[in-house]
Every structure is written in structure tokens, then in C-alpha cells.
Write a protein that holds these residues in place. Sequence first.
Motif, PDB file in Angstrom:
ATOM      1  N   UNK A 183      32.588   2.136  33.715  1.00  0.00           N
ATOM      2  CA  UNK A 183      31.147   2.424  33.825  1.00  0.00           C
ATOM      3  C   UNK A 183      30.879   3.501  34.872  1.00  0.00           C
ATOM      4  N   UNK A 184      31.917   3.942  35.590  1.00  0.00           N
ATOM      5  CA  UNK A 184      31.730   5.001  36.588  1.00  0.00           C
ATOM      6  C   UNK A 184      31.096   6.245  35.963  1.00  0.00           C
ATOM      7  N   UNK A 185      31.318   6.449  34.657  1.00  0.00           N
ATOM      8  CA  UNK A 185      30.710   7.600  33.979  1.00  0.00           C
ATOM      9  C   UNK A 185      29.187   7.609  34.137  1.00  0.00           C
ATOM     10  N   UNK A 186      28.588   6.420  34.252  1.00  0.00           N
ATOM     11  CA  UNK A 186      27.127   6.337  34.408  1.00  0.00           C
ATOM     12  C   UNK A 186      26.671   6.915  35.748  1.00  0.00           C
ATOM     13  N   UNK A 187      27.564   6.862  36.756  1.00  0.00           N
ATOM     14  CA  UNK A 187      27.245   7.494  38.052  1.00  0.00           C
ATOM     15  C   UNK A 187      26.865   8.950  37.835  1.00  0.00           C
ATOM     16  N   UNK A 188      27.683   9.635  37.012  1.00  0.00           N
ATOM     17  CA  UNK A 188      27.493  11.070  36.816  1.00  0.00           C
ATOM     18  C   UNK A 188      26.148  11.344  36.136  1.00  0.00           C
ATOM     19  N   UNK A 189      25.838  10.541  35.095  1.00  0.00           N
ATOM     20  CA  UNK A 189      24.546  10.721  34.415  1.00  0.00           C
ATOM     21  C   UNK A 189      23.382  10.559  35.393  1.00  0.00           C
ATOM     22  N   UNK A 190      23.480   9.565  36.251  1.00  0.00           N
ATOM     23  CA  UNK A 190      22.381   9.327  37.199  1.00  0.00           C
ATOM     24  C   UNK A 190      22.260  10.457  38.210  1.00  0.00           C
ATOM     25  N   UNK A 191      23.412  10.937  38.693  1.00  0.00           N
ATOM     26  CA  UNK A 191      23.373  12.026  39.683  1.00  0.00           C
ATOM     27  C   UNK A 191      22.827  13.303  39.065  1.00  0.00           C
ATOM     28  N   UNK A 192      23.196  13.540  37.809  1.00  0.00           N
ATOM     29  CA  UNK A 192      22.739  14.771  37.139  1.00  0.00           C
ATOM     30  C   UNK A 192      21.224  14.812  36.937  1.00  0.00           C
ATOM     31  N   UNK A 193      20.599  13.641  36.936  1.00  0.00           N
ATOM     32  CA  UNK A 193      19.134  13.627  36.758  1.00  0.00           C
ATOM     33  C   UNK A 193      18.436  14.332  37.910  1.00  0.00           C
ATOM     34  N   UNK A 194      19.143  14.432  39.056  1.00  0.00           N
ATOM     35  CA  UNK A 194      18.597  15.188  40.180  1.00  0.00           C
ATOM     36  C   UNK A 194      17.526  14.457  40.979  1.00  0.00           C
ATOM     37  N   UNK A 195      17.364  13.143  40.707  1.00  0.00           N
ATOM     38  CA  UNK A 195      16.350  12.384  41.459  1.00  0.00           C
ATOM     39  C   UNK A 195      17.042  11.615  42.580  1.00  0.00           C
ATOM     40  N   UNK A 196      16.701  11.966  43.814  1.00  0.00           N
ATOM     41  CA  UNK A 196      17.343  11.318  44.960  1.00  0.00           C
ATOM     42  C   UNK A 196      16.275  10.672  45.842  1.00  0.00           C
ATOM     43  N   UNK A 197      16.588   9.638  46.581  1.00  0.00           N
ATOM     44  CA  UNK A 197      17.879   8.946  46.634  1.00  0.00           C
ATOM     45  C   UNK A 197      18.142   8.120  45.363  1.00  0.00           C
ATOM     46  N   UNK A 198      19.384   7.628  45.235  1.00  0.00           N
ATOM     47  CA  UNK A 198      19.757   6.767  44.101  1.00  0.00           C
ATOM     48  C   UNK A 198      20.199   5.400  44.638  1.00  0.00           C
ATOM     49  N   UNK A 199      19.677   4.373  44.012  1.00  0.00           N
ATOM     50  CA  UNK A 199      20.197   3.005  44.259  1.00  0.00           C
ATOM     51  C   UNK A 199      20.248   2.347  42.889  1.00  0.00           C
ATOM     52  N   UNK A 200      21.413   2.296  42.302  1.00  0.00           N
ATOM     53  CA  UNK A 200      21.460   1.773  40.933  1.00  0.00           C
ATOM     54  C   UNK A 200      22.679   0.898  40.695  1.00  0.00           C
ATOM     55  N   UNK A 201      22.521  -0.044  39.740  1.00  0.00           N
ATOM     56  CA  UNK A 201      23.707  -0.677  39.168  1.00  0.00           C
ATOM     57  C   UNK A 201      23.677  -0.392  37.671  1.00  0.00           C
ATOM     58  N   UNK A 202      24.863  -0.260  37.094  1.00  0.00           N
ATOM     59  CA  UNK A 202      24.958   0.061  35.667  1.00  0.00           C
ATOM     60  C   UNK A 202      25.949  -0.888  35.011  1.00  0.00           C
ATOM     61  N   UNK A 203      25.439  -1.971  34.416  1.00  0.00           N
ATOM     62  CA  UNK A 203      26.340  -2.880  33.709  1.00  0.00           C
ATOM     63  C   UNK A 203      26.648  -2.325  32.316  1.00  0.00           C
TER      64      UNK A 203
END
Length: 339
Positions: free
Chosen positions: A171-191
Motif C-alpha cells: 500500500x506504500x504506492x498510495x503514499x505517492x498518490x497522496x503526496x502528488x496531490x500537493x496538499x500539505x500537511x498530510x496525515x493519512x492511513x491507507x488500508x
Amino acid sequence: MKDKLQNIVSEALSQINGSEEMERLNEIKVAFLGKKGELTSILKSMKDVAPEERPKVGQMVNEARVEIEQKLEEKKAAFTKKLKEEQIKRETIDVTLPAKKVATGHRHPNTIALEEIEDFFVGMGYEVVEGPEVEYDYYNFEALNIPANHPAKDEQDTFYINPEIVLRTQTSSTQVHEMEKGKLPIRMIAPGRVFRSDEVDATHSPSFHQVEGLVIDKNVTFADLKGTLQEFAKEIFGEDTKVKFRPHHFPFTEPSAEMDVSCFKCGGKGCRFCKGSGWIEILGCGMVHPHVLEMSGINPDEYVGFAFGVGLERIALLKYEIDDMRLLYENDDRFLEQF
Ligand code: DAH
């Protein structure tokens, strides 16, 4: 005349006595007392009776009518009573009978574990997001600092759709999608579900679930990572749980660690459950590699972050002391009913 009346009455009474249902009483009533009934026909033949006899005969006919009517009423009442009794008997509920068991559904151990994990992180202000299961090689590997020919690619036996598209192995791939959105800060979990071409056995399955975590902000430190995951472990495995971080290597984090929890079965003394060590490994984590931030368009001089990945089945198996992962996928009612 008297005899005739007597006969009519006794015939009526015997018919009434012999009747077996309510409807029959009506027929009898009509036959004896009705307009064309036997008593009525006697009244009609009064003209043949001597005038001085008429009052007497009239009285006798009346008495006969009353007697038959009374008998009819009695029989009717008896029928009504009997019907009522039968109805009560039919409708009686035996409150001592065991109740019918209503089959209710049960939540799957994976679902229970996931909801607990989500509740904890949502309570800490994290967002729950989802990423695609069919993924570009880029998101699953390259953007996570795992370039072509990197040995880590071999560690995760990958299902390829074509040379650029894979079933995600993490699921680490979801990290990249979230970072690419460009909205910071990020606090997420991705099951989500992940796939690896593993043989099925008690601890492996070609498809299982992970929960990814990612925090990106200014001034995030390894201490934040430790504090967060320590509280997480206590939430899932109990207040007395201790945690231990061992140095490890993941391409997308630096430094990286694996987190162990003190064995909740023996309290850390060592038992069959923790294979004698007193500790049980539960997740991988680390500070997001600056290279990974940069590739997704985040300035590593300004932002830092931590990440973690936990196997959902592993948590469910440990929590419920289940010793074979296959039980989680077989949908056997006898197993699922226990949760
Ligand atoms: N993706 C890793 C795996 O599947 C688990 C992992 C380790 C995820 C470290 C992370 C992390 O986010 O920081 O083995």
C-alpha cells in the motif's frame, strides 16, 4: 294431537343432541320452527281442532316451541364453548420452548482489526484514503526509491499485468498518490488489498491487506513516529504493551526500523507464541526518504515525514490468537461465528 306434538319435540331434541356442528342447528331450527316447519304446520291445522280445545293446543304448541328453542340455545352455547376452547388450545404459546435461533452475521476478524486501527488514527486527526489495486510500476516501485534492478523488487514477487502495470505489492504506492496531490500537511492511513505471487500456507497468501500510514509536515521527527506507534500498539494490544524499534532497511525510508511489541501472551518472558523471544514483530516504519519526497514534488528542505506499513491479517491473527492465515479466507461459518 298431544302425541304428535310429543313426537315432534322428541325428534327435534334427538336431532339437536345428535348434531355435530353449529350449521346443523340452523337446519333443525328451520325444519321444526320455520315457516314451513313442523310446529307451524300444526298451528295451521288448528282449524280442525274443536274451538274449546284450541287454547290448550295453542299452549302445548308454545311449550313445545319453547322447549325446542331452549335446547337449541343450550346446544349452541355448548358449541361456542367448545370452539373457544379449541381455539385457545391451538393458540397457546409454550413459553418454555427454546427460542428459534436467529442467524446473525458476524464481522470478519480483518474488519474488526481494521476498524480498530482506523478509529485510533482517525481519533488522532488522520484521514482514511484508498489507492488503486492495479498500479503503475512507477507508483509501486520507482517513486518509492525502488528503481529497476533494485533487489527489493525481487523480495516482493510481483504480478505483472504488462511491463508497466502491476498488481500493487504494497500500500506504500498510495503514499505517492497522496503526496502528488500537493496538499500539505498530510496525515493519512491507507488500508487496502495487496498482491504477491506467494504460495498459500499458514502465513502466506497471494492476496492480503496492509494499512499504510503517512505523515508529512514541518518539524516531524522520529520521536513523533515512535510516540504515535507506541500509542497505536497499546490501543490494539493493551495498555501494558511495550514496543521496541530495531534498525532495518526500506528503500523509501531513512532511517528505517521494524517495530516489535512485547508478547501479550507471556508479557515478554518468552513463550510458544513469541517463539521464546518475548517480542513479536508487527510493522515496518521510518522517516520518509528525501528522495521520495522530491520525486513527488515536495521540498525535503522544508518538509519531513514518517511512514509505516502494517499487515492487517497479522494484527487480526495475533489479536485473536489464530494460528493459520487460511482460516481468514475460507469463510467457514463455524470460524466466523466466533467473532
Ligand atoms: N511496504 C512495506 C512492505 O510491504 C512495509 C513498510 C515499511 C511500509 C516501512 C512503510 C514503511 O510505509 O515506512 O513490506
